[in-house]
Enzyme design. Structure first.
Site, mmCIF file in Angstrom:
data_model
loop_
_atom_site.group_PDB
_atom_site.id
_atom_site.type_symbol
_atom_site.label_atom_id
_atom_site.label_comp_id
_atom_site.label_asym_id
_atom_site.label_seq_id
_atom_site.Cartn_x
_atom_site.Cartn_y
_atom_site.Cartn_z
ATOM 1 C CG HIS A 1 -9.780 -43.366 13.517
ATOM 2 N ND1 HIS A 1 -9.126 -42.809 12.452
ATOM 3 C CD2 HIS A 1 -10.077 -44.633 13.157
ATOM 4 C CE1 HIS A 1 -9.034 -43.701 11.486
ATOM 5 N NE2 HIS A 1 -9.598 -44.822 11.882
HETATM 6 C C1 UD1 Z 1 -13.734 -47.985 12.659
HETATM 7 C C2 UD1 Z 1 -12.909 -49.041 11.940
HETATM 8 C C3 UD1 Z 1 -11.680 -48.400 11.312
HETATM 9 C C4 UD1 Z 1 -12.066 -47.204 10.455
HETATM 10 C C5 UD1 Z 1 -12.854 -46.229 11.312
HETATM 11 C C6 UD1 Z 1 -13.283 -44.994 10.580
HETATM 12 C C7 UD1 Z 1 -13.099 -51.294 12.894
HETATM 13 C C8 UD1 Z 1 -12.438 -52.326 13.723
HETATM 14 N N1 UD1 Z 1 -12.476 -50.095 12.860
HETATM 15 O O1 UD1 Z 1 -13.007 -47.536 13.785
HETATM 16 O O2 UD1 Z 1 -11.034 -49.358 10.493
HETATM 17 O O3 UD1 Z 1 -10.902 -46.576 9.940
HETATM 18 O O4 UD1 Z 1 -14.027 -46.907 11.801
HETATM 19 O O5 UD1 Z 1 -13.710 -43.998 11.481
HETATM 20 O O6 UD1 Z 1 -14.124 -51.540 12.304
HETATM 21 N N2 UD1 Z 1 -18.672 -44.228 18.383
HETATM 22 C C9 UD1 Z 1 -19.517 -43.192 18.708
HETATM 23 N N3 UD1 Z 1 -20.254 -42.636 17.713
HETATM 24 C C10 UD1 Z 1 -20.177 -43.053 16.427
HETATM 25 C C11 UD1 Z 1 -19.294 -44.099 16.118
HETATM 26 C C12 UD1 Z 1 -18.551 -44.678 17.113
HETATM 27 O O7 UD1 Z 1 -19.622 -42.774 19.857
HETATM 28 O O8 UD1 Z 1 -20.889 -42.509 15.579
HETATM 29 C C13 UD1 Z 1 -17.914 -44.900 19.449
HETATM 30 C C14 UD1 Z 1 -18.291 -46.377 19.496
HETATM 31 O O9 UD1 Z 1 -19.366 -46.617 20.291
HETATM 32 C C15 UD1 Z 1 -17.023 -47.020 19.967
HETATM 33 C C16 UD1 Z 1 -15.931 -46.089 19.470
HETATM 34 O O10 UD1 Z 1 -16.548 -44.857 19.114
HETATM 35 O O11 UD1 Z 1 -17.010 -47.093 21.351
HETATM 36 C C17 UD1 Z 1 -15.200 -46.674 18.318
HETATM 37 O O12 UD1 Z 1 -16.087 -46.998 17.258
HETATM 38 P P1 UD1 Z 1 -15.863 -48.326 16.388
HETATM 39 O O13 UD1 Z 1 -17.049 -48.525 15.573
HETATM 40 O O14 UD1 Z 1 -15.371 -49.429 17.255
HETATM 41 O O15 UD1 Z 1 -14.677 -48.072 15.443
HETATM 42 P P2 UD1 Z 1 -13.808 -46.845 14.989
HETATM 43 O O16 UD1 Z 1 -12.811 -46.506 16.042
HETATM 44 O O17 UD1 Z 1 -14.624 -45.737 14.433
#
Ligand code: UD1
Length: 356
Positions: free
Chosen positions: A206
């Site tokens: 991820h």
């Molecule tokens: C985040 C943390 C990372 C942690 C991880 C655990 C930051 C910079 N990164 O990364 O340190 O290890 O969480 O999982 O804070 N999304 C969905 N549904 C969800 C959640 C996210 O579709 O329930 C999508 C978001 O809209 C985004 C992408 O996934 O486009 C990434 O989500 P984001 O919150 O940026 O961070 P993670 O990659 O989960």
């Protein structure tokens, strides 16, 4: 006696797991106000953990998920500032290294409310990672820094941070001791996926550096596809999007599934013949469960798992991953690197003494 008040800020999947044992420990001596930033918002990334961990629902939900780093962090910061202004807590408590951590930390520091950071002092020394920026900044504005390991304490000392630093062990270990017993009793994931102990590997990806880079995710898929085992791959939404956008296909030995709850994840981890991951938490859980871990990154914050011989850094090098999987079988001691399972209690006792 009026209870001290604590404003806890969480938002991403691993933070719900870490906060659960601490919230249980805090319950007798603090009034805890829980803020969910909404960074993770899908049922399988958020609600399921509140249910499994039997956490009380958030007192505030900011719905600040999605968007760029600035959009996400900015929305959280505005929301948390308002909450702090009305709740006026004695402390703000944040976990780990996500954008939710940084937003909670900045809001607390600006409002001059003492900040406590759980999982302080971790460093990858790679400033290209958003998590590294988040953790360095958070540590430098924290009043109380709860370190899981000796290496974390030393990292802080290198940056001149020695005041308010406590090595308490790792709350993930507390969580694991609590949750593994429940997982062993209740999880049916092996049966529903038709898996047997030791007959499959477990993969997760991820990190932005992997999930947002088509060449790197393609290399990881190619490596997983070359392994002489079945591979179960619960896919994070970020990674799923990239798989779709880049039109990457997966080999027949790889089974892609939706993200799973924590009890199912612990069960999948405990019974795997190998864990291949870029997750920080899973590197530790693999160690604690005695399962070998191949880390799909060039560096790690959890250096002691590598030094102890149970974790191998393979980056996304297809040959290195395949060769580690086929030929490397760690054995021997697993020293108690992450404390004694009482980190949450210790944190609570230190917090009860008052800010510094
Ligand atoms: C985040 C943390 C990372 C942690 C991880 C655990 C930051 C910079 N990164 O990364 O340190 O290890 O969480 O999982 O804070 N999304 C969905 N549904 C969800 C959640 C996210 O579709 O329930 C999508 C978001 O809209 C985004 C992408 O996934 O486009 C990434 O989500 P984001 O919150 O940026 O961070 P993670 O990659 O989960």
């Amino acid at each position: 006696m009026t209870l001290k008040s604590m404003c806890t800020v969480v938002g991403a999947r691993p933070q719900f797991i870490k906060a659960a044992p601490v919230s249980r420990a805090l319950a007798s001596s603090f009034r805890e106000v829980l803020v969910h930033t909404g960074q993770h918002y899908d049922y399988g990334m958020s609600d399921i953990f509140f249910q499994e961990m039997e956490m009380h629902p958030p007192d505030f939900h900011l719905e600040a998920g999605g968007g760029t780093h600035a959009e996400q962090t900015g929305k959280m910061l505005i929301g948390i500032e308002k909450i702090l202004d009305s709740v006026k807590p004695d402390y703000v408590l944040v976990y780990g290294d996500t954008n939710s951590t940084l937003a909670g930390a900045l809001a607390a520091a600006k409002a001059q409310i003492p900040l406590a950071h759980v999982e302080a002092g971790l460093r990858s020394f790679n400033r290209a990672m958003p998590e590294e920026i988040n953790r360095v900044l958070t540590d430098h504005i924290s009043s109380l820094l709860f370190c899981p390991t000796e290496a974390a304490v030393e990292n802080l000392a290198q940056e001149g941070i020695v005041k308010g630093v406590h090595r308490v062990g790792d709350v993930m270990y507390d969580a694991l001791l609590h949750n593994l017993a429940i997982a062993r009793k209740h999880s049916t994931i092996l049966k529903s996926l038709g898996l047997a102990k030791g007959q499959y590997a477990l993969a997760t990806v991820h990190r932005a550096a992997n999930a947002d880079e088509p060449a790197r995710i393609a290399a990881i898929l190619s490596a997983l596809g070359s392994l002489s085992t079945r591979v179960v791959f619960p896919v994070h939404p970020r990674t799923r999007r990239m798989l779709q956008e880049a039109g990457l296909s997966v080999s027949a030995n790889i089974r892609i599934i939706e993200p799973v709850g924590h009890f199912d994840m612990l069960t999948l981890q405990e019974n795997a013949n190998c864990i291949l991951t870029d997750s920080g938490g899973m590197q530790k859980e693999a160690y604690l469960l005695g399962v070998r871990c191949i880390t799909l990154r060039e560096e790690t914050e959890w250096v002691e798992t590598v030094q102890a011989g149970w974790n191998k850094l393979a980056g996304v090098d297809v040959d290195a991953i395949r060769s580690a999987f086929e030929t490397w079988h760690p054995f021997g001691e697993r020293p108690a690197l992450y404390g004694n399972g009482q980190a949450a209690e210790e944190i609570c006792q230190i917090l009860s003494k008052g800010p510094l």
